[in-house]
Structure formats: structure tokens, C-alpha cells
Design a protein around this motif. Structure first.
Motif, short mmCIF file in Angstrom:
data_model
loop_
_atom_site.label_atom_id
_atom_site.label_comp_id
_atom_site.label_asym_id
_atom_site.label_seq_id
_atom_site.Cartn_x
_atom_site.Cartn_y
_atom_site.Cartn_z
N LEU A 93 0.82 -1.21 0.00
CA LEU A 93 0.00 0.00 0.00
C LEU A 93 0.86 1.26 0.00
N PHE A 94 2.01 1.21 0.67
CA PHE A 94 2.89 2.38 0.69
C PHE A 94 3.63 2.53 -0.64
N THR A 95 3.92 1.40 -1.29
CA THR A 95 4.64 1.43 -2.56
C THR A 95 3.74 1.87 -3.70
N THR A 96 2.51 1.42 -3.69
CA THR A 96 1.53 1.79 -4.73
C THR A 96 0.29 2.34 -4.03
N PRO A 97 0.35 3.58 -3.53
CA PRO A 97 -0.72 4.12 -2.68
C PRO A 97 -2.08 4.16 -3.40
N PRO A 98 -3.10 3.60 -2.80
CA PRO A 98 -4.45 3.71 -3.36
C PRO A 98 -5.07 5.06 -3.00
N ASP A 99 -6.22 5.32 -3.56
CA ASP A 99 -6.92 6.57 -3.24
C ASP A 99 -7.60 6.50 -1.88
N VAL A 100 -7.92 5.29 -1.43
CA VAL A 100 -8.56 5.10 -0.13
C VAL A 100 -8.35 3.65 0.29
N VAL A 101 -8.28 3.42 1.59
CA VAL A 101 -8.20 2.07 2.16
C VAL A 101 -9.47 1.86 3.00
N ILE A 102 -10.15 0.74 2.74
CA ILE A 102 -11.39 0.43 3.45
C ILE A 102 -11.23 -0.91 4.14
N GLY A 103 -11.26 -0.90 5.47
CA GLY A 103 -11.24 -2.15 6.23
C GLY A 103 -12.65 -2.55 6.57
N ILE A 104 -12.98 -3.81 6.35
CA ILE A 104 -14.34 -4.29 6.64
C ILE A 104 -14.28 -5.25 7.82
N ASP A 105 -14.86 -4.81 8.93
CA ASP A 105 -14.92 -5.62 10.15
C ASP A 105 -13.51 -6.06 10.54
N SER A 106 -13.34 -7.24 11.15
CA SER A 106 -12.02 -7.77 11.57
C SER A 106 -11.14 -6.68 12.16
N PRO A 107 -11.64 -5.95 13.18
CA PRO A 107 -10.93 -4.75 13.64
C PRO A 107 -9.53 -5.00 14.18
N PHE A 109 -7.30 -6.77 13.02
CA PHE A 109 -6.35 -6.78 11.91
C PHE A 109 -6.41 -5.48 11.11
N THR A 110 -7.61 -5.02 10.81
CA THR A 110 -7.75 -3.92 9.84
C THR A 110 -7.47 -2.54 10.44
N LEU A 111 -7.83 -2.31 11.69
CA LEU A 111 -7.67 -0.97 12.25
C LEU A 111 -6.21 -0.54 12.29
N ALA A 112 -5.31 -1.48 12.59
CA ALA A 112 -3.88 -1.14 12.62
C ALA A 112 -3.40 -0.72 11.24
N LYS A 142 -8.49 5.13 19.97
CA LYS A 142 -7.66 4.47 18.95
C LYS A 142 -8.35 4.53 17.60
N ILE A 143 -9.65 4.30 17.60
CA ILE A 143 -10.40 4.34 16.34
C ILE A 143 -10.34 5.74 15.74
N ALA A 144 -10.48 6.76 16.58
CA ALA A 144 -10.46 8.15 16.10
C ALA A 144 -9.15 8.48 15.39
N LYS A 145 -8.05 7.85 15.83
CA LYS A 145 -6.75 8.08 15.20
C LYS A 145 -6.55 7.23 13.95
N SER A 146 -7.43 6.24 13.77
CA SER A 146 -7.23 5.27 12.69
C SER A 146 -8.06 5.54 11.46
N VAL A 147 -9.19 6.23 11.59
CA VAL A 147 -10.12 6.33 10.47
C VAL A 147 -10.50 7.77 10.16
N ASP A 148 -10.69 8.02 8.87
CA ASP A 148 -11.28 9.28 8.43
C ASP A 148 -12.80 9.20 8.40
N LEU A 149 -13.31 7.95 8.36
CA LEU A 149 -14.76 7.76 8.28
C LEU A 149 -15.11 6.38 8.80
N MET A 150 -16.13 6.32 9.67
CA MET A 150 -16.68 5.06 10.15
C MET A 150 -18.04 4.85 9.50
#
Length: 392
Positions: A93-107, A109-112, A142-150
């Protein structure tokens, strides 16, 4: 990990990264991809997902089943692999940055991942709120620091995030979109080969072996108590797979008194649709029963130690989703010492024989269904699109 040769700049459309770790997230991800593709026809979707997402043109960098780990012992046994997958995914993701990252559930793993991406300037979205409103509420920081949108499935979740000033969008629940407002009970009974003019009790002690072991005999004893008082009652138990079917059959055969029961492999929604009342464990099944407009009785037991710990941590007065949604006890919850065959049976019998109460519940469940029936895929896509456009 396989490295893709092109990055987002190669495409005239967006690159949208999605990370799903379980079957339920795979279904949500597939619906989200379909809705986003209407807005971004040339978008590229990449990350980790399952067959449902792949069928929508998604490129999964890692087989999703490598993330589908349940239980503390199982997680510890795979912890090095999970950390390795996360590190390689972040490198991609850092090498080929997407326009947005969306984590679905599995917090866990995904929130980090979302947090690291957000720190690197990649907008991050989390779809399906952790139960932070119910317990371990300090996770909100922690969530507030991790996401732009919930993106939340339930309105009470959105209110919690608003109170803590975390950007949030309530999108509704996809199950509410897929399940008809009025279920066809007669058709379900005919499909299952049940007698259409006799009452039906659906019994759902859980989908995992541990749950069935803990609750199966309890629910069967409650069913036996009921059938002694209502011999016309048809008992139906859906089993998620062959192993659970064998487990339930062994429990039935271990009872001292013979209990006539129909076992059905899978088809739990159809079994609930065919029923007059549902006796079930707490969990997502309570939402399905509500959407099917079925009176229900919730029973659950944990070890005494686990129950003492959780009862101190949980900050909400109910565990069943219909009660949380209504903010009142529509559904009886018989937990721990209150979960006895007699109390469970009596609660079911009351709902079998009280037609006025059934009518009241039907109307309350219908209103809650309409609240959740928001077109979740489209609303989630619209919220993600708004975030993308605001960052352009």
C-alpha cells in the motif's frame, strides 16, 4: 506477496483498497464494489477479499482464509503469519498508494492497517463498527486516530461516534435490504416439508461447536418441557454443517426421553421464516429473526468466570440486537442462571399463545426493519465517494 506492476496513476480511474477477513465481510465488500463501480467504472479494487469480491473483479493479494482465524489459541498459533501478511500488505500500500483504504470488520487486523495508512496520508474508512459502544469504550480514541470515516450498520452506533466527534455515516444493514418486509411463512413450511397447520419452534443453539456444546442440551430440555405442554409443536433445528448436525443428533439421542425433532443442514433463515417462535443464542441470528418478524426468546450461558468479567465490562443493558435497536426490552433475555429449561420454555409458550403480543412485536419489528432498510451498499458507496471527492 505478489506485487502488481501498475499503480493507481496507471489507471484513469481510482484505485480502492479493501481488506476483508471473514465471509460476512466478503459479502459486504462485494456489494460495496458493485455500488462504487457505478460511480467509478474504471476503478481498480485490490487488497484482501474472498470469492464474492473476486467475482466482482477484485484482486486479492492474499487468500482471505489466511485471515479467518477464530479463538485465542488459533490466533496465537498463526500470529507470525498474520503479522507477516500485515507487513507485506502495508509495504504494498505504501509502494503503490491507493486513493482510499477500506477495512471491513475484523478490527484487530484492519484498524492497525488503517491507522498506518492514515498516518501516511492515505484516507481510511472502516466498515462495520466494533462493539465499542458496548464494552472497552476507550477503544474509541484508537479508532479516532485510525479512520477518516466510520460506516455503521446501526443507528445507535452512529450516535455513539457522533458523541465522540468521530466522522461517521449510518448506512443501514444489507440484511434488511435483502429480507422482504413480510416473510412467507407458509411457503417456508412447505419447502421444509413441515405440516402447515401446526405450530413450529425454530431452535438455534449457535453455529460453533463450543456454543452448541454449551447451549444445545439446555435448548433441547426447554423444547422437551414445551412439547409436554404442546404435543402439536414441531421442533426444527438448522445445523450450519455436517459436524454440527452430528453434534446436535448426538445431544438429542443422549436425552433420557425421546424428543421428535427435525434437523436441517443449513437453511437457518428458511427455518426461522417457517416458525412461530424462535429460541436462539444471542448474536446476529437475533437480527435475522427480527427482520423475519418472529417472536423470539434469547438464552445464553458462559463459564462463571467469563460471565463475571464480561458483566463488569459491558456498558449496555441488553445483549439482543432487537432490544438495542428499540432501546427497550422487546425480546426476553434469559442469561446465565436465568437460562433454565423451565424459564426458557415458559417464555416461548407465552409467545406461542399470546396473539396480541405477537401482533405488537410484528409491528415493532417492521418499524425497526424499515429503519435499517436504507440501501446499505449504495449509502456506503456514497459516503466513500464523498470522502474521495473531498480529498481530490
Amino acid at each position: 506477496m505478489t506485487q502488481l506492476k501498475a499503480n493507481s496513476a496507471t489507471f484513469s480511474g481510482r484505485t480502492i483498497a479493501i481488506i476483508a477477513g471473514e465471509a460476512s465481510g466478503d459479502i459486504l465488500g462485494a456489494g460495496l464494489i458493485r455500488a462504487l463501480r457505478k460511480r467509478y467504472p474504471k476503478a481498480r479494487f485490490v487488497g484482501i477479499g474472498g470469492d464474492e469480491m473476486i467475482a466482482e473483479g477484485f484482486h486479492s493479494l492474499v487468500p482471505m482464509e489466511r485471515l479467518s482465524v477464530m479463538g485465542l489459541v488459533e490466533v496465537l498459533g498463526r500470529i507470525r503469519e498474520l503479522f507477516s501478511i500485515r507487513a507485506r500488505l502495508l509495504d504494498y500500500l505504501f509502494t503503490t498508494p491507493p486513493d482510499v483504504v477500506i477495512g471491513i470488520d475484523s478490527p484487530d487486523f484492519t484498524l492497525a492497517i488503517e491507522r498506518r495508512c492514515r498516518e501516511a496520508g492515505i484516507p481510511s474508512v472502516h466498515y462495520v463498527s466494533p462493539s465499542v459502544w458496548a464494552w472497552r469504550q476507550k477503544r474509541i480514541f484508537k479508532i479516532a486516530k485510525s479512520v477518516d470515516l466510520m460506516l455503521t450498520l446501526f443507528p445507535f452506533e452512529a450516535r455513539f461516534y457522533e458523541e465522540h466527534h468521530v466522522p461517521v455515516s449510518f448506512v443501514g444493514h444489507p440484511l434488511a435490504d435483502r429480507i422482504e418486509l413480510e416473510p412467507d411463512t407458509l411457503a417456508a413450511r412447505e419447502s421444509l416439508g413441515l405440516e402447515v397447520d401446526k405450530p413450529v419452534l425454530a431452535v438455534l443453539p449457535g453455529s460453533r461447536g463450543g456454543e452448541v456444546e454449551r447451549l444445545g442440551t439446555l435448548f433441547l430440555e426447554a423444547s422437551r418441557w414445551l412439547q409436554a405442554r404442546r404435543p402439536d409443536l414441531q421442533l426444527v433445528i438448522p445445523c450450519v454443517n455436517r459436524d454440527r448436525e452430528r453434534q446436535v443428533r448426538d445431544l438429542v439421542e443422549s436425552l433420557e426421553v425421546s424428543l421428535p425433532v427435525t434437523l436441517v443442514r443449513g437453511r437457518s433463515r428458511e427455518v426461522m421464516a417457517a416458525s412461530d417462535v424462535v429460541l436462539l443464542a444471542s448474536g446476529t441470528a437475533t437480527l435475522e429473526a427480527m427482520l423475519l418478524k418472529k417472536p423470539m426468546v434469547v438464552g445464553y450461558r458462559l463459564s462463571d468466570f467469563s460471565y463475571k468479567i464480561l458483566s463488569r465490562l459491558v456498558k449496555v443493558p441488553w445483549v439482543a440486537l432487537p432490544n438495542l435497536l428499540a432501546q427497550e426490552q422487546l425480546v426476553p433475555e434469559l442469561l446465565q442462571d436465568d437460562a433454565t429449561p423451565e424459564k426458557l420454555g415458559a417464555a416461548v409458550l407465552e409467545r406461542l399463545e399470546n396473539e396480541q403480543e405477537r401482533d405488537r412485536l410484528h409491528q415493532a419489528f417492521l418499524e425497526l426493519h424499515q429503519t435499517l432498510r436504507q440501501g446499505a451498499d449504495e449509502r456506503a458507496a456514497a459516503a466513500v465517494s464523498e470522502l474521495l471527492e473531498s480529498r481530490s
